[in-house]
Design an enzyme around this catalytic site. Structure first.
Site, PDB file in Angstrom:
ATOM      1  N   PRO A  10       1.023  -1.052  -0.042  1.00 55.10           N
ATOM      2  CA  PRO A  10       0.118  -0.099  -0.155  1.00 55.10           C
ATOM      3  C   PRO A  10       0.766   0.922  -0.479  1.00 55.10           C
ATOM      4  O   PRO A  10       1.677   1.433   0.804  1.00 55.10           O
ATOM      5  CB  PRO A  10      -0.879   0.415   0.991  1.00 55.10           C
ATOM      6  CG  PRO A  10      -0.111  -0.992   1.999  1.00 55.10           C
ATOM      7  CD  PRO A  10       0.354  -2.157   1.579  1.00 55.10           C
ATOM      8  N   ASN A  11       0.417   2.139  -0.486  1.00 54.57           N
ATOM      9  CA  ASN A  11       0.817   3.275  -0.821  1.00 54.57           C
ATOM     10  C   ASN A  11       1.948   3.747  -1.571  1.00 54.57           C
ATOM     11  O   ASN A  11       2.652   4.642  -1.831  1.00 54.57           O
ATOM     12  CB  ASN A  11       0.950   3.641   0.586  1.00 54.57           C
ATOM     13  CG  ASN A  11      -0.423   3.947   0.998  1.00 54.57           C
ATOM     14  OD1 ASN A  11      -1.642   4.723   0.586  1.00 54.57           O
ATOM     15  ND2 ASN A  11       0.093   3.852   2.453  1.00 54.57           N
ATOM     16  N   ARG A  18       4.684  10.831  -2.646  1.00 53.84           N
ATOM     17  CA  ARG A  18       4.984  11.009  -1.526  1.00 53.84           C
ATOM     18  C   ARG A  18       6.158  10.324  -0.107  1.00 53.84           C
ATOM     19  O   ARG A  18       7.151  10.316  -0.344  1.00 53.84           O
ATOM     20  CB  ARG A  18       4.216   8.987  -1.363  1.00 53.84           C
ATOM     21  CG  ARG A  18       4.303   8.170   0.483  1.00 53.84           C
ATOM     22  CD  ARG A  18       4.005   7.715   0.192  1.00 53.84           C
ATOM     23  NE  ARG A  18       4.052   7.097   1.383  1.00 53.84           N
ATOM     24  CZ  ARG A  18       4.405   5.387   2.349  1.00 53.84           C
ATOM     25  NH1 ARG A  18       4.164   4.510   1.080  1.00 53.84           N
ATOM     26  NH2 ARG A  18       4.105   5.037   3.342  1.00 53.84           N
ATOM     27  N   TYR A  23      11.189   8.733   1.056  1.00 53.56           N
ATOM     28  CA  TYR A  23      11.319   8.003  -0.334  1.00 53.56           C
ATOM     29  C   TYR A  23      11.901   8.322  -1.474  1.00 53.56           C
ATOM     30  O   TYR A  23      11.545   7.957  -2.783  1.00 53.56           O
ATOM     31  CB  TYR A  23       9.902   7.450  -0.520  1.00 53.56           C
ATOM     32  CG  TYR A  23       9.016   7.184   0.786  1.00 53.56           C
ATOM     33  CD1 TYR A  23       9.633   5.508   1.424  1.00 53.56           C
ATOM     34  CD2 TYR A  23       7.741   7.216   2.038  1.00 53.56           C
ATOM     35  CE1 TYR A  23       9.051   5.354   2.447  1.00 53.56           C
ATOM     36  CE2 TYR A  23       7.565   6.988   2.952  1.00 53.56           C
ATOM     37  CZ  TYR A  23       7.863   5.633   3.166  1.00 53.56           C
ATOM     38  OH  TYR A  23       7.446   4.621   3.864  1.00 53.56           O
ATOM     39  N   ASN A  72       7.698  -5.420  -0.934  1.00 58.59           N
ATOM     40  CA  ASN A  72       7.473  -4.598  -0.016  1.00 58.59           C
ATOM     41  C   ASN A  72       6.365  -4.542   0.425  1.00 58.59           C
ATOM     42  O   ASN A  72       6.127  -3.586   0.107  1.00 58.59           O
ATOM     43  CB  ASN A  72       8.768  -3.601  -0.176  1.00 58.59           C
ATOM     44  CG  ASN A  72       8.181  -1.827   0.485  1.00 58.59           C
ATOM     45  OD1 ASN A  72       7.788  -2.340   1.520  1.00 58.59           O
ATOM     46  ND2 ASN A  72       8.925  -1.158  -0.049  1.00 58.59           N
ATOM     47  N   ALA A  75       3.276  -0.668   4.585  1.00 60.11           N
ATOM     48  CA  ALA A  75       2.290  -0.523   6.217  1.00 60.11           C
ATOM     49  C   ALA A  75       2.095  -2.352   6.814  1.00 60.11           C
ATOM     50  O   ALA A  75       1.906  -3.109   7.778  1.00 60.11           O
ATOM     51  CB  ALA A  75       1.206   0.476   6.153  1.00 60.11           C
ATOM     52  N   GLU A  96      12.742  -9.964   1.704  1.00 57.73           N
ATOM     53  CA  GLU A  96      11.553  -8.673   2.168  1.00 57.73           C
ATOM     54  C   GLU A  96      12.716  -7.053   2.544  1.00 57.73           C
ATOM     55  O   GLU A  96      13.852  -7.325   2.405  1.00 57.73           O
ATOM     56  CB  GLU A  96      11.418  -8.307   3.803  1.00 57.73           C
ATOM     57  CG  GLU A  96      11.452  -7.639   4.302  1.00 57.73           C
ATOM     58  CD  GLU A  96      10.045  -7.394   6.465  1.00 57.73           C
ATOM     59  OE1 GLU A  96      11.227  -8.646   6.856  1.00 57.73           O
ATOM     60  OE2 GLU A  96      10.614  -6.887   6.762  1.00 57.73           O
ATOM     61  N   HIS A  98      12.808  -2.397   2.076  1.00 60.71           N
ATOM     62  CA  HIS A  98      11.757  -1.705   2.730  1.00 60.71           C
ATOM     63  C   HIS A  98      13.049  -0.059   2.173  1.00 60.71           C
ATOM     64  O   HIS A  98      14.427  -0.537   2.371  1.00 60.71           O
ATOM     65  CB  HIS A  98      12.381  -0.917   4.621  1.00 60.71           C
ATOM     66  CG  HIS A  98      11.157  -2.474   4.886  1.00 60.71           C
ATOM     67  ND1 HIS A  98       9.843  -2.347   4.357  1.00 60.71           N
ATOM     68  CD2 HIS A  98      11.149  -3.536   5.501  1.00 60.71           C
ATOM     69  CE1 HIS A  98       9.104  -3.684   4.601  1.00 60.71           C
ATOM     70  NE2 HIS A  98       9.765  -3.946   5.692  1.00 60.71           N
ATOM     71  N   ARG A 105      12.989   4.354  12.586  1.00 57.50           N
ATOM     72  CA  ARG A 105      11.227   5.453  13.050  1.00 57.50           C
ATOM     73  C   ARG A 105      11.025   4.308  13.889  1.00 57.50           C
ATOM     74  O   ARG A 105      11.353   3.876  14.867  1.00 57.50           O
ATOM     75  CB  ARG A 105      10.275   5.242  11.148  1.00 57.50           C
ATOM     76  CG  ARG A 105      11.878   5.356  10.010  1.00 57.50           C
ATOM     77  CD  ARG A 105      11.054   5.479   8.903  1.00 57.50           C
ATOM     78  NE  ARG A 105       9.881   6.351   8.403  1.00 57.50           N
ATOM     79  CZ  ARG A 105       9.404   6.160   7.826  1.00 57.50           C
ATOM     80  NH1 ARG A 105       9.185   4.871   6.608  1.00 57.50           N
ATOM     81  NH2 ARG A 105       7.931   6.914   7.834  1.00 57.50           N
TER      82      ARG A 105
HETATM   83  C1  DQA Z   1       7.986   1.381   3.505  1.00 60.40           C
HETATM   84  C2  DQA Z   1       8.326   0.826   5.281  1.00 60.40           C
HETATM   85  C3  DQA Z   1       7.234   0.697   5.964  1.00 60.40           C
HETATM   86  O1  DQA Z   1       6.878   1.372   7.556  1.00 60.40           O
HETATM   87  C4  DQA Z   1       6.167   1.865   5.364  1.00 60.40           C
HETATM   88  O2  DQA Z   1       4.201   1.982   6.165  1.00 60.40           O
HETATM   89  C5  DQA Z   1       5.998   2.235   4.021  1.00 60.40           C
HETATM   90  C6  DQA Z   1       7.132   2.244   3.111  1.00 60.40           C
HETATM   91  C7  DQA Z   1       9.755   1.707   3.031  1.00 60.40           C
HETATM   92  O3  DQA Z   1       9.614   0.775   2.062  1.00 60.40           O
HETATM   93  O4  DQA Z   1      10.172   2.069   3.546  1.00 60.40           O
HETATM   94  O5  DQA Z   1       4.828   2.088   3.569  1.00 60.40           O
HETATM   95  O6  DQA Z   1       8.024  -0.065   3.867  1.00 60.40           O
END
Ligand code: DQA
Length: 138
Positions: A10-11, A18, A23, A72, A75, A96, A98, A105
């Site tokens: 998501p997102n 964003r 990011y 990835n 959230a 995995e 990020h 964070r």
């Molecule tokens: C994320 C880190 C997550 O905590 C966050 O909710 C994201 C992006 C990252 O790639 O840094 O949406 O997965």
């Protein structure tokens, strides 16, 4: 040719607009074009969804066939027992990733339901995290 899929949660469709301080300014499509060229000897695919069940469906679809999944789950990483179970259920190795360093964070980002069943975890190198993940699967 190795088949690797990047699954984004998501997102992550908003990359480039964003929270660019966290990011970055590139859209995922721009970045994906770059890595497709760079890793031209790999069959690279990309799937993004904001919907938990669609991510689980995709993991199940590819998870007994592809050579690697780069996940990835954004959230959902911190909340989803269902995605964690899907990663556990399949045979394809999952890396995995990020973009941000989740450990620098908020506390709620320190928990991952994916990590226990991932082959490895790459955290905090910006979009380069994805490239490192591809390299780890080759
Ligand atoms: C994320 C880190 C997550 O905590 C966050 O909710 C994201 C992006 C990252 O790639 O840094 O949406 O997965």
């Amino acid at each position: 040719m190795k088949k690797i899929i990047i699954i984004n949660g998501p997102n992550l469709n908003l990359l480039g607009k964003r929270e660019t301080n966290i990011y970055g300014n590139l859209t995922f499509n721009e970045f994906f074009e770059m890595i497709t060229e760079k890793f031209s000897d790999v069959s690279l695919e990309h799937f993004q969804s904001n919907i938990e069940g669609e991510i689980i469906n995709k993991i199940q679809d590819v998870g007994f066939e592809y050579d690697g999944i780069i996940l990835n789950s954004a959230a959902y990483t911190h909340t989803s027992v269902g995605i964690g179970d899907a990663v556990k259920a399949i045979t394809t190795p999952v890396v995995e990733v990020h973009i941000s360093n989740t450990f620098s964070r908020e506390d709620f980002r320190h928990k991952s339901y994916i990590s226990p069943n991932a082959k490895g975890v790459i955290v905090g190198f910006g979009l380069q995290s994805y490239e490192l993940a591809i390299q780890s699967l080759l």
